[in-house]
Design an enzyme around this catalytic site. Sequence first.
Site, PDB file in Angstrom:
ATOM      1  CG  HIS A   1      -2.009  -1.070   1.092  1.00  0.00           C
ATOM      2  ND1 HIS A   1      -1.916  -2.282   1.749  1.00  0.00           N
ATOM      3  CD2 HIS A   1      -3.164  -1.105   0.387  1.00  0.00           C
ATOM      4  CE1 HIS A   1      -2.981  -3.013   1.464  1.00  0.00           C
ATOM      5  NE2 HIS A   1      -3.763  -2.331   0.640  1.00  0.00           N
TER       6      HIS A   1
ATOM      7  CD  GLN B   1      -3.233 -12.616  -2.111  1.00  0.00           C
ATOM      8  OE1 GLN B   1      -3.317 -11.856  -3.060  1.00  0.00           O
ATOM      9  NE2 GLN B   1      -3.890 -12.412  -0.994  1.00  0.00           N
TER      10      GLN B   1
ATOM     11  CG  ASP C   1      -8.131  -1.444  -4.131  1.00  0.00           C
ATOM     12  OD1 ASP C   1      -6.895  -1.297  -4.226  1.00  0.00           O
ATOM     13  OD2 ASP C   1      -8.731  -1.480  -3.037  1.00  0.00           O
TER      14      ASP C   1
ATOM     15  CG  HIS D   1      -7.589   3.493  -3.280  1.00  0.00           C
ATOM     16  ND1 HIS D   1      -6.492   3.712  -4.103  1.00  0.00           N
ATOM     17  CD2 HIS D   1      -7.480   2.205  -2.854  1.00  0.00           C
ATOM     18  CE1 HIS D   1      -5.777   2.612  -4.160  1.00  0.00           C
ATOM     19  NE2 HIS D   1      -6.343   1.685  -3.430  1.00  0.00           N
TER      20      HIS D   1
END
Length: 347
Positions: free
Chosen positions: A94, A302, A251, A133
């Site tokens: 991030h 994942q 995203d 965001h």
Amino acid sequence: IEVAAKNPAADVNEELPWPRMTPELTELLTLEAITTWDYDLIRLNTVTNGKPLALLAYAIIESYGLLEKLKIDVTKLKRYLLSFEATYNTCMYHNPMHAADVMHAFAYLLRGSLAAAMSSEELLIALLAGPAHDLGHPGVNNALLIKQKHPVTVTFPTSVLENHHAALAVAWMEQPDKDVLSFLDGRTDGAKKKMELRQMLKDLVLYTDMSLHGKIMERLNAELESKKQSLDMTKFEDRLLTLQTLLHAADLSNPCKKWEIHIQWTHAIVAEFFSQGDLERHMGLEVTPMLDRTLGCGRTSQKGFFIHFIRPLFVLCGQVLPQIKGACDMLVGKLDANVERWVQLGF
């Protein structure tokens, strides 16, 4: 755990430290380059010494002709974007590169008839929601902040980080030197319009919260099962849902990139997850299984996320938004190819 404060002034000085353009940077920011799905963001990140966000965001906004259409104050826009860049932490995932990647994917999905259905003001706010965001993301999730009783959870008890990111973006927009909506100041309804657009920014960023994924899917399925079967771009509520959906999809779009790009993002998110698991162990908390490096399930989990969450989202996007069905089919194909490769690798 530090969550970014609301004033980046120390990082963005009066001289406006806009990066100097070079032939390589110019090449990376051409319209042809930035409208390619498998954009070489990693190269841009390297060339800009880890600061790709402001430059790419500006290039994308400019590519839509919004500077001229809205008479945007370029200095204020650049200062606003530099503030974004300065506030992202050096997290493994991030970080400014992720923010730039999400904006790029979002702009790619919007380009064409969907963007044409938006007003110029709506399109500007939508594009800014990309870099906004994850502002100030600390590299841990909402659950840990709540478990830790972090002060930010008092201000925002639900969708903790998403509300915080949105609040930061709006707070800076309210500062005169970063007011990217100053072009509205001469209008009689300017103040009201600014409030509406700032609320729209909040509404977009909020829906990047994964806990709202099910709600988005329910709303899209309801549209599919209704008589109209697709979203009506003449209605604001449908335009807002479209933007919320596509920002959320952008995203989560890393698994839809070519393998060479996708694999690097997967390593980054798994590393950040394991870092949180290590922190939970250090704090004496129960370690979230998906974040526990000792269980060795990071990449397998994942892969499951790609199959059960991301793939259905893009399939549904293509069904309720026929304008981008071709793009969604292409992205699903890339995701399927990546999943198959993970299977071949034994995950």
